[in-house]
Enzyme design. Sequence first.
Site, mmCIF file in Angstrom:
data_model
loop_
_atom_site.group_PDB
_atom_site.id
_atom_site.type_symbol
_atom_site.label_atom_id
_atom_site.label_comp_id
_atom_site.label_asym_id
_atom_site.label_seq_id
_atom_site.Cartn_x
_atom_site.Cartn_y
_atom_site.Cartn_z
ATOM 1 N N CYS A 61 13.430 56.426 -22.444
ATOM 2 C CA CYS A 61 12.257 56.325 -21.532
ATOM 3 C C CYS A 61 12.750 56.187 -20.114
ATOM 4 O O CYS A 61 11.672 56.446 -19.240
ATOM 5 C CB CYS A 61 11.257 55.377 -22.183
ATOM 6 S SG CYS A 61 11.794 53.800 -21.885
ATOM 7 N N GLU A 73 11.546 55.051 -38.526
ATOM 8 C CA GLU A 73 12.049 55.612 -39.972
ATOM 9 C C GLU A 73 13.154 56.657 -39.723
ATOM 10 O O GLU A 73 13.963 56.768 -40.409
ATOM 11 C CB GLU A 73 10.900 56.326 -40.618
ATOM 12 C CG GLU A 73 10.307 57.531 -39.927
ATOM 13 C CD GLU A 73 9.018 57.422 -39.012
ATOM 14 O OE1 GLU A 73 8.417 58.280 -38.697
ATOM 15 O OE2 GLU A 73 9.116 56.149 -38.692
ATOM 16 N N ARG A 74 13.289 57.066 -38.254
ATOM 17 C CA ARG A 74 14.503 58.201 -38.234
ATOM 18 C C ARG A 74 15.781 57.371 -37.993
ATOM 19 O O ARG A 74 16.902 57.926 -38.442
ATOM 20 C CB ARG A 74 14.293 58.731 -36.738
ATOM 21 C CG ARG A 74 13.089 59.636 -36.844
ATOM 22 C CD ARG A 74 13.007 60.210 -35.349
ATOM 23 N NE ARG A 74 11.762 60.817 -35.313
ATOM 24 C CZ ARG A 74 11.377 61.484 -34.118
ATOM 25 N NH1 ARG A 74 12.151 61.634 -33.023
ATOM 26 N NH2 ARG A 74 10.145 62.035 -33.998
ATOM 27 N N SER A 96 5.759 57.017 -27.958
ATOM 28 C CA SER A 96 5.214 58.044 -26.906
ATOM 29 C C SER A 96 3.840 57.609 -26.342
ATOM 30 O O SER A 96 3.135 56.762 -26.907
ATOM 31 C CB SER A 96 4.803 59.484 -27.729
ATOM 32 O OG SER A 96 3.972 59.074 -28.577
ATOM 33 N N PHE A 118 12.881 55.129 -32.179
ATOM 34 C CA PHE A 118 14.177 55.647 -32.532
ATOM 35 C C PHE A 118 15.100 55.470 -31.271
ATOM 36 O O PHE A 118 16.504 55.323 -31.668
ATOM 37 C CB PHE A 118 14.207 57.153 -33.015
ATOM 38 C CG PHE A 118 14.143 58.217 -32.106
ATOM 39 C CD1 PHE A 118 15.260 58.592 -31.511
ATOM 40 C CD2 PHE A 118 12.969 58.849 -31.372
ATOM 41 C CE1 PHE A 118 15.422 59.610 -30.588
ATOM 42 C CE2 PHE A 118 12.942 59.920 -30.565
ATOM 43 C CZ PHE A 118 14.010 60.290 -30.098
ATOM 44 N N LYS A 173 8.445 46.883 -37.689
ATOM 45 C CA LYS A 173 8.538 48.166 -38.033
ATOM 46 C C LYS A 173 9.239 49.092 -37.476
ATOM 47 O O LYS A 173 8.670 49.509 -36.315
ATOM 48 C CB LYS A 173 7.011 48.676 -38.245
ATOM 49 C CG LYS A 173 6.538 49.733 -39.380
ATOM 50 C CD LYS A 173 7.504 50.757 -39.488
ATOM 51 C CE LYS A 173 6.917 52.055 -38.197
ATOM 52 N NZ LYS A 173 7.653 53.298 -38.405
ATOM 53 N N GLU A 222 6.467 64.862 -20.918
ATOM 54 C CA GLU A 222 7.819 64.331 -21.261
ATOM 55 C C GLU A 222 8.596 65.134 -22.174
ATOM 56 O O GLU A 222 8.052 65.657 -23.257
ATOM 57 C CB GLU A 222 7.651 62.974 -21.961
ATOM 58 C CG GLU A 222 8.909 62.415 -22.016
ATOM 59 C CD GLU A 222 8.658 60.943 -22.641
ATOM 60 O OE1 GLU A 222 9.585 60.050 -22.320
ATOM 61 O OE2 GLU A 222 8.043 60.924 -23.596
#
Length: 498
Positions: A280, A175-176, A225, A148, A172, A382
């Site tokens: 990140c 979805e956020r 993640s 996202f 893909k 994190e």
Amino acid sequence: MRNIDHFIAGLPFASGERQGDVFNPSEGAVQAQVRFGSAADLEKAVAAAREAFPGWAATNPQRRARVMFNFKALVEANIDDLALLLASEHGKVVADAKGDVQRGLEVIEYACGIPHALKGEYTIGAGPGIDVYSMRQPLGVVAGITPFNFPAMIPMWMFGVAIACGNTFILKPSERDPSVPVRLAELMKEAGLPDGVLNVVHGDKEMVDAILDHDDIRAISFVGSSDIAQYIYSRGTANNKRVQAFGGAKNHGIVMPDADLDQVVNDLAGAAFGSAGERCMALPVVVPVGDKTANALRAKLIPAIEGLRVGVSTDPDAHYGPVVNAAHKAKIESYIQMCADEGGELVIDGRGFSLQGHEEGFFIGPTFFDHVKPTFRSYREEIFGPVLQMVRAPDFESALKLPSEHDYGNGVAIFTRNGHAAREFAARVNVGMVGINVPIPVPVAYHTFGGWKRSGFGDIDQHGPEGVRFWTKNKKITQRWPDGSATGENAFVIPTMG
């Protein structure tokens, strides 16, 4: 309410009984519904990509590059609308959203040079009358699963090089914030990309697993993640796919006693709190060397952090906006409490921040901890939010040890005027990307991106020459054109080039 559909074979595809909410983080309200696809929906995308592959792979590299040139121009022409759409779903401020798009375009610019990047090797006269050459060929149907936090940049990092190399692609996205990836696919079609070469499917773990298990998908690139990256890598490679999976990070900024502290504070403010820390390559840990350095840095950091402006994503004066959703906000706040419980000194507490007129928005104020210890769970994991932790180091060796021994190894920075210290640090630190007086050391597009340890799974990094390697297979050809004089007396001896 707006519905966000899949994009398959060049057209919107409305399928999927399950749906997910897409929020406006500045308002805390649902603004759209995204369809969650099934394995059957993925099959339609794969079928479209499979059908498009032979023609696209046979298209010469110059023509593929022209599509990338056209796409670049279209994105630049639409960058304001793309940034607004991105900011409305992610929450980052519009200026930062434009940067998201621009960093993706830099890889598209690299992909425009694909005719050169795909050139193979050639040796004339490797043996008597024998020439040897190589060619890079596309893999087939490939896929990208993106996070996202960079809904424009990371998809372009993936599909730009993959498609330029002649592959067909299934994206893909998260979805956020799925709207910008769909819009990019539409612009690729407008740029001249044949239908079926780039498809977008939405969903959650069901769709991810379908991608991992599909026999016709040859390679997968993932960013997210670390736990999910390890899962993607393990399941994907078990299914005989080529996989690169990039995970989380806990990047450190080492501040030497000779550093320009005013510059360090300016860099830290942006690197730790920009995009609400949802990067990140953010810099959430600062490591001053020596208490004198730490105290001086702290004295400068406090007013700088307190002066940061948090606002809605469309506020041109805001330094950063809300986090992506309520669940992520709650997670960040739980880490703030955890660090305080572990003994960190909570110098500035960003919890409870409320923006007048936007009280339901997912806002967190900037948070600053001092005297954080390497044993803290909040240090080892994190946080992915606007939280800066100070870990004091007594000397250079102790500072070097912190990022080198951390589970994550994505990025690190050192701030110093001493060339020897910088050179020594860069050579010895056990981290994949190093900045010297550069707080966010993301390499330019014609180099490559990738971390070490639990920040990266797989042997090949993203974009640049490594990206071309990942999205292609190398074929080696040894040829001879006999003149009819061969005796064949050594036909049963392994050939040599002597």
